[in-house]
Scaffold this active site. Sequence first.
Site, PDB file in Angstrom:
ATOM      1  N   ASP A 147     -12.288   8.971   8.967  1.00 43.29           N
ATOM      2  CA  ASP A 147     -11.460   8.002   9.309  1.00 43.29           C
ATOM      3  C   ASP A 147     -11.647   6.384   8.658  1.00 43.29           C
ATOM      4  O   ASP A 147     -12.909   6.174   8.857  1.00 43.29           O
ATOM      5  CB  ASP A 147     -11.449   7.799  10.867  1.00 43.29           C
ATOM      6  N   HIS A 200     -11.979   1.784   2.639  1.00 46.58           N
ATOM      7  CA  HIS A 200     -11.363   2.526   1.492  1.00 46.58           C
ATOM      8  C   HIS A 200     -12.156   2.970   0.241  1.00 46.58           C
ATOM      9  O   HIS A 200     -11.691   2.975  -0.878  1.00 46.58           O
ATOM     10  CB  HIS A 200      -9.896   1.845   0.951  1.00 46.58           C
ATOM     11  N   GLU A 209      -2.938  -2.910  -2.670  1.00 46.43           N
ATOM     12  CA  GLU A 209      -4.185  -2.252  -1.905  1.00 46.43           C
ATOM     13  C   GLU A 209      -4.528  -0.996  -2.167  1.00 46.43           C
ATOM     14  O   GLU A 209      -3.547   0.187  -2.295  1.00 46.43           O
ATOM     15  CB  GLU A 209      -4.045  -2.402  -0.445  1.00 46.43           C
ATOM     16  N   ASP A 234      -7.426  -4.469  10.000  1.00 45.53           N
ATOM     17  CA  ASP A 234      -6.579  -3.104   9.574  1.00 45.53           C
ATOM     18  C   ASP A 234      -7.488  -1.783  10.288  1.00 45.53           C
ATOM     19  O   ASP A 234      -8.525  -1.193   9.785  1.00 45.53           O
ATOM     20  CB  ASP A 234      -6.425  -2.501   8.119  1.00 45.53           C
ATOM     21  N   ASP A 283      -9.600  -2.791   1.236  1.00 49.61           N
ATOM     22  CA  ASP A 283      -9.847  -2.410   2.454  1.00 49.61           C
ATOM     23  C   ASP A 283     -11.256  -1.603   2.784  1.00 49.61           C
ATOM     24  O   ASP A 283     -11.878  -0.988   2.117  1.00 49.61           O
ATOM     25  CB  ASP A 283      -8.713  -1.401   2.673  1.00 49.61           C
ATOM     26  N   LYS A 342      -7.140   2.663  -2.621  1.00 52.04           N
ATOM     27  CA  LYS A 342      -7.613   3.697  -1.621  1.00 52.04           C
ATOM     28  C   LYS A 342      -8.365   4.748  -2.131  1.00 52.04           C
ATOM     29  O   LYS A 342      -7.920   4.957  -3.459  1.00 52.04           O
ATOM     30  CB  LYS A 342      -6.440   4.057  -0.534  1.00 52.04           C
ATOM     31  N   ASP A 397     -10.311   3.685   9.862  1.00 55.21           N
ATOM     32  CA  ASP A 397      -9.654   2.673  10.699  1.00 55.21           C
ATOM     33  C   ASP A 397     -10.324   2.539  12.061  1.00 55.21           C
ATOM     34  O   ASP A 397      -9.403   2.286  12.940  1.00 55.21           O
ATOM     35  CB  ASP A 397      -8.056   3.089  10.625  1.00 55.21           C
ATOM     36  N   TRP A 413       0.850  -1.089   0.161  1.00 53.55           N
ATOM     37  CA  TRP A 413       0.068   0.018   0.138  1.00 53.55           C
ATOM     38  C   TRP A 413       0.786   1.387  -0.101  1.00 53.55           C
ATOM     39  O   TRP A 413       1.799   1.307   0.682  1.00 53.55           O
ATOM     40  CB  TRP A 413      -1.178   0.200   1.377  1.00 53.55           C
ATOM     41  N   HIS A 417      -8.733  -6.321   4.294  1.00 49.64           N
ATOM     42  CA  HIS A 417      -8.332  -5.602   5.226  1.00 49.64           C
ATOM     43  C   HIS A 417      -9.636  -5.161   5.925  1.00 49.64           C
ATOM     44  O   HIS A 417     -10.272  -4.150   5.481  1.00 49.64           O
ATOM     45  CB  HIS A 417      -7.584  -4.243   4.896  1.00 49.64           C
TER      46      HIS A 417
END
Length: 422
Positions: free
Chosen positions: A297, A265, A229, A329, A262, A231, A299, A188, A289
Amino acid sequence: MSNLKKNIEGAYKLAKERFADLGVDTDAAVKKLAKTPISLHCWQGDDCGGFEKQGELGGGLAATGNYPGKARTPAELRSDVEKALALIPGKHRFNLHAFYAEVGGKKVDRNELGPEHFKGWIDWAKSLGLGMDFNPTYFAHPKAADGFTLSHSDKGIRNFWIEHGIACRKIGAAMGKALGTPCVTNVWIPDGYKDIPVDRKGPRERLAESLDKVFAQSISPKLNLDAIEGKLFGIGFESYTVGSHEFYLGYSVKNNKLLCLDAGHYHPTESLADKITAVFSFLPEILLHVSRGVRWDSDHVVILNDDLLALAQELVRGDYLSRTHIGLDFFDASINRIAAWVIGTRCMIKALLMAMLEPIDDLRRLEAEGQHTARLALLEECKTLPLGAVWDYYCTTQNVPVGMAWMEEVKAYEAAVTSKRQ
Ligand code: RNT
Ligand code: ZN
């Protein structure tokens, strides 16, 4: 037998009958669940700090909060992960980032890293019977400070990061060899712009070329598997991300790489669950992920919400578990970091269990017969079936605490260990 154990077994017996009435075999589900590893990410343990300390985290990544007691050394991080693993049912994996290398006080830059700098991690994983996964670190470094790495316009900087990628695949292969299970090495990169660029093409052409160089040497998939990965955006990278979803989808199909999806993302109303069957139409394997996006955010700690359940259902319904590498993640510095691992991982496992307990034969039949009212009715009934009884039973058979008992252990560890860290 203790009262608790008796109650859990009694509740499981009743739940088993209830599910059997719907054609669901709970014993088979629990067996399958025990064979589904989740890769725990090292970076939850220290807010994605790493041990290299070359610079600010950067890359559009941010950990917020100042809960005391984060791991400061490899030994502390290993001890914290061991505590978390002891509270999570099943056998799992450990996912390490390159900037957690142990270089023995020497200056070893990212392009010079080798398996020898991860011996401590590999020996530890071996002693616990854990498989490992790995990640080159394309952030928190002076050569990434202007926001570009593999797609940088400067050839020297680009080459530095290509060398890092090459070094990391060799480290991944060494991990795979030592531990007897392939290491998934996931690329990533943060590259992108805060404001609107006029050249979206150049950086993407350079990224494709750099990736070709990183992946030039073929490595046995028994040792290392490459993942990439994408995003949507990062903080300070709002207008353009070089490695977007479409870019990597194309690259992975063309070059037979694992695509890493992810959960944080994508656009907030986009469904990650819906992408599973789409990408599996053209890719043999993927990496996940699992994360939880909240506002800006990407995460937050994973919880058992509709998104997570939908994702688990797609994996189970499509029989994709053997082709999916499930990684987590998230990083939250505002709560106990070990509890964050435990909550997120237990929720991921719980979602898989719930998906495995779906009366899928009945649901499929209703759909095929065009009985859409009954399909909706049964899907809603499923939500209140006795999942908890099967989950508690699974935890006891795996010798981990049932219910909130795990939290007591985290609190005791906090009192004895993490609260003493200054
Ligand atoms: C960043 C990506 C990436 C990182 C880790 C630390 O947005 O999700 O996977 O979180 O490499
Ligand atoms: Zn990620």
